[in-house]
Write an enzyme that holds these catalytic residues in place. Sequence first.
Site, PDB file in Angstrom:
ATOM      1  N   ARG A  53       0.860  -1.179   0.000  1.00 50.85           N
ATOM      2  CA  ARG A  53       0.000   0.000   0.000  1.00 50.85           C
ATOM      3  C   ARG A  53       0.896   1.228   0.000  1.00 50.85           C
ATOM      4  O   ARG A  53       2.115   1.121   0.068  1.00 50.85           O
ATOM      5  CB  ARG A  53      -1.029   0.001   1.145  1.00 50.85           C
ATOM      6  CG  ARG A  53      -0.653  -0.640   2.430  1.00 50.85           C
ATOM      7  CD  ARG A  53       0.452   0.027   3.195  1.00 50.85           C
ATOM      8  NE  ARG A  53       0.238   1.444   3.371  1.00 50.85           N
ATOM      9  CZ  ARG A  53       1.174   2.313   3.664  1.00 50.85           C
ATOM     10  NH1 ARG A  53       2.449   1.925   3.808  1.00 50.85           N
ATOM     11  NH2 ARG A  53       0.926   3.581   3.804  1.00 50.85           N
ATOM     12  N   GLY A  54       0.277   2.407  -0.085  1.00 49.74           N
ATOM     13  CA  GLY A  54       1.046   3.645  -0.227  1.00 49.74           C
ATOM     14  C   GLY A  54       1.139   3.950  -1.717  1.00 49.74           C
ATOM     15  O   GLY A  54       1.522   3.080  -2.511  1.00 49.74           O
ATOM     16  N   ALA A  55       0.788   5.197  -2.077  1.00 52.39           N
ATOM     17  CA  ALA A  55       0.611   5.524  -3.497  1.00 52.39           C
ATOM     18  C   ALA A  55       1.808   5.159  -4.390  1.00 52.39           C
ATOM     19  O   ALA A  55       1.642   4.445  -5.392  1.00 52.39           O
ATOM     20  CB  ALA A  55       0.238   7.001  -3.629  1.00 52.39           C
TER      21      ALA A  55
ATOM     22  N   ARG B  16      -7.298  -0.045  -6.842  1.00 54.23           N
ATOM     23  CA  ARG B  16      -7.579   1.018  -5.865  1.00 54.23           C
ATOM     24  C   ARG B  16      -7.741   2.325  -6.655  1.00 54.23           C
ATOM     25  O   ARG B  16      -6.879   2.666  -7.472  1.00 54.23           O
ATOM     26  CB  ARG B  16      -6.453   1.128  -4.822  1.00 54.23           C
ATOM     27  CG  ARG B  16      -6.327  -0.149  -3.970  1.00 54.23           C
ATOM     28  CD  ARG B  16      -5.451   0.069  -2.760  1.00 54.23           C
ATOM     29  NE  ARG B  16      -6.095   0.914  -1.759  1.00 54.23           N
ATOM     30  CZ  ARG B  16      -5.458   1.412  -0.706  1.00 54.23           C
ATOM     31  NH1 ARG B  16      -4.170   1.173  -0.527  1.00 54.23           N
ATOM     32  NH2 ARG B  16      -6.100   2.170   0.167  1.00 54.23           N
TER      33      ARG B  16
ATOM     34  N   GLN C 267      -1.821   2.316   9.965  1.00 50.38           N
ATOM     35  CA  GLN C 267      -0.533   2.437   9.268  1.00 50.38           C
ATOM     36  C   GLN C 267       0.501   3.179  10.123  1.00 50.38           C
ATOM     37  O   GLN C 267       1.689   2.911  10.046  1.00 50.38           O
ATOM     38  CB  GLN C 267      -0.698   3.179   7.937  1.00 50.38           C
ATOM     39  CG  GLN C 267      -1.420   2.411   6.852  1.00 50.38           C
ATOM     40  CD  GLN C 267      -2.896   2.712   6.820  1.00 50.38           C
ATOM     41  OE1 GLN C 267      -3.493   3.029   7.843  1.00 50.38           O
ATOM     42  NE2 GLN C 267      -3.502   2.616   5.660  1.00 50.38           N
TER      43      GLN C 267
ATOM     44  N   ASP D 231      -1.930  11.006  -1.891  1.00 48.89           N
ATOM     45  CA  ASP D 231      -2.347   9.979  -2.861  1.00 48.89           C
ATOM     46  C   ASP D 231      -2.697  10.592  -4.212  1.00 48.89           C
ATOM     47  O   ASP D 231      -2.514   9.960  -5.247  1.00 48.89           O
ATOM     48  CB  ASP D 231      -3.531   9.181  -2.316  1.00 48.89           C
ATOM     49  CG  ASP D 231      -3.027   8.211  -1.269  1.00 48.89           C
ATOM     50  OD1 ASP D 231      -2.856   8.636  -0.109  1.00 48.89           O
ATOM     51  OD2 ASP D 231      -2.734   7.055  -1.626  1.00 48.89           O
TER      52      ASP D 231
ATOM     53  N   ASN E   8      -5.317  12.409   0.862  1.00 47.41           N
ATOM     54  CA  ASN E   8      -4.382  11.546   1.605  1.00 47.41           C
ATOM     55  C   ASN E   8      -5.224  10.744   2.600  1.00 47.41           C
ATOM     56  O   ASN E   8      -6.454  10.893   2.668  1.00 47.41           O
ATOM     57  CB  ASN E   8      -3.307  12.387   2.307  1.00 47.41           C
ATOM     58  CG  ASN E   8      -2.183  11.530   2.857  1.00 47.41           C
ATOM     59  OD1 ASN E   8      -1.626  10.697   2.149  1.00 47.41           O
ATOM     60  ND2 ASN E   8      -1.856  11.696   4.128  1.00 47.41           N
ATOM     61  N   LYS E   9      -4.569   9.912   3.357  1.00 48.63           N
ATOM     62  CA  LYS E   9      -5.246   9.012   4.295  1.00 48.63           C
ATOM     63  C   LYS E   9      -6.309   9.724   5.121  1.00 48.63           C
ATOM     64  O   LYS E   9      -6.107  10.852   5.568  1.00 48.63           O
ATOM     65  CB  LYS E   9      -4.187   8.377   5.206  1.00 48.63           C
ATOM     66  CG  LYS E   9      -4.669   7.402   6.247  1.00 48.63           C
ATOM     67  CD  LYS E   9      -5.563   6.326   5.705  1.00 48.63           C
ATOM     68  CE  LYS E   9      -4.961   5.544   4.560  1.00 48.63           C
ATOM     69  NZ  LYS E   9      -6.000   4.752   3.823  1.00 48.63           N
TER      70      LYS E   9
HETATM   71  O1  MRU Z   1      -4.437   3.201   2.192  1.00 46.81           O
HETATM   72  P1  MRU Z   1      -2.965   3.425   2.074  1.00 46.81           P
HETATM   73  O2  MRU Z   1      -2.185   2.831   3.197  1.00 46.81           O
HETATM   74  O3  MRU Z   1      -2.449   3.006   0.712  1.00 46.81           O
HETATM   75  O4  MRU Z   1      -2.799   4.985   2.168  1.00 46.81           O
HETATM   76  C1  MRU Z   1      -1.520   5.540   2.124  1.00 46.81           C
HETATM   77  C2  MRU Z   1      -1.475   7.006   2.304  1.00 46.81           C
HETATM   78  O5  MRU Z   1      -2.479   7.661   2.456  1.00 46.81           O
HETATM   79  C3  MRU Z   1      -0.131   7.637   2.181  1.00 46.81           C
HETATM   80  O6  MRU Z   1      -0.039   8.757   3.001  1.00 46.81           O
HETATM   81  C4  MRU Z   1       0.095   8.077   0.734  1.00 46.81           C
HETATM   82  O7  MRU Z   1      -0.150   7.019  -0.139  1.00 46.81           O
HETATM   83  C5  MRU Z   1       1.457   8.570   0.505  1.00 46.81           C
HETATM   84  S1  MRU Z   1       2.675   7.305   0.619  1.00 46.81           S
HETATM   85  C6  MRU Z   1       4.181   7.946   0.219  1.00 46.81           C
END
Ligand code: MRU
Length: 344
Positions: free
Chosen positions: A45-47, A86, A193, A234, A244-245
Amino acid sequence: MWPAIQWENNKVILIDQRKLPAQEIYVECTDYHHVAEAIEHMIIRGAPAIGVAAAYGVALGIRNIDEKADMDEAFDKIISRLAETRPTARNLFWALERMKKTYENSRGLDLLRLKQRILEEAQLIEYEDIQTNKKIGAWGKALIKDGQSILTHCNAGALATAGYGTALGVIRAAFEEGKKIQVYADETRPFLQGARLTCWELAKENIPVILITDNMAGYFMQKKMISLVITGADRIARNGDTANKIGTYSVAVLAKENSIPFYVAAPCNTIDFNLAHGDKIPIEERDPREVREIGGKCFTLPDIEVRNPAFDVTPARYISAILTENGIARPPFEESLANCKRED
Ligand code: MRU
């Protein structure tokens, strides 16, 4: 470092982020369906990491195509499957577009050479992501002064990228320079996270980190214990509105109320120049069980109605600066982000 993603012996190897920090388990993907499922189930996970995984998913997919297949049709099927995993992270679609362009520019190559070319592009995306994060860190560290404390939300670290991280990359760069810093990590309900991944990552490198629950951020800001906030992103619209999250918006509003700078660290490929404003950013809604349960254990009524948007959008007016690999963009973002992109 423990890379979130690796290409090894024609397989994609992922550290299972659902299991951290209790267990360090690696998952092997041998076809693109595995990679798609790994993204959906948050093994990765993470963009930026999702973008790199998708690029390797394409490489795996094309590797397994047999000679008799209709190549264009098979390729489109791979891209479509990975694209539906996603919806929010811009980096996923950016990586798939880049892989598609590579495929189109490779027409005329024999199948063996084409497979090699596609793999090389995925490897390049992975390599570039780490370099990009180091550049973001190099720009961003100037914003952190010795002795400051930084609040971060979710995990925008090595685990969320090909390595080094975006928001945590800035923190790493400041720490590597010898600055004494204190990180506060929001736990980041519902997927945790912050508690599980950010704390694990920072603790491994002895970067001082204190875990707080999401609803404590305002308390510590009011007590003047937070000097600045840095998060990842994201998807960023042209005007700087940033998805973002979930919970990031609340943190940004609290930061403004308390006159604390709020920074977003992200590569230019997170910026969606097709979107004028953040209200058009698609927000993923995830499984209600993520909210009802912690560690697989239900702690509420098993059938209670739940909403579970995975992201929110922070309006640009709450953002002090966006840190990219090409420099620090400040408001008005329409202009400064376009300049960052031009330097790409
Ligand atoms: O749902 P996730 O864990 O994929 O969400 C991740 C985030 O919101 C991060 O802050 C974002 O992707 C940036 S990661 C460098």
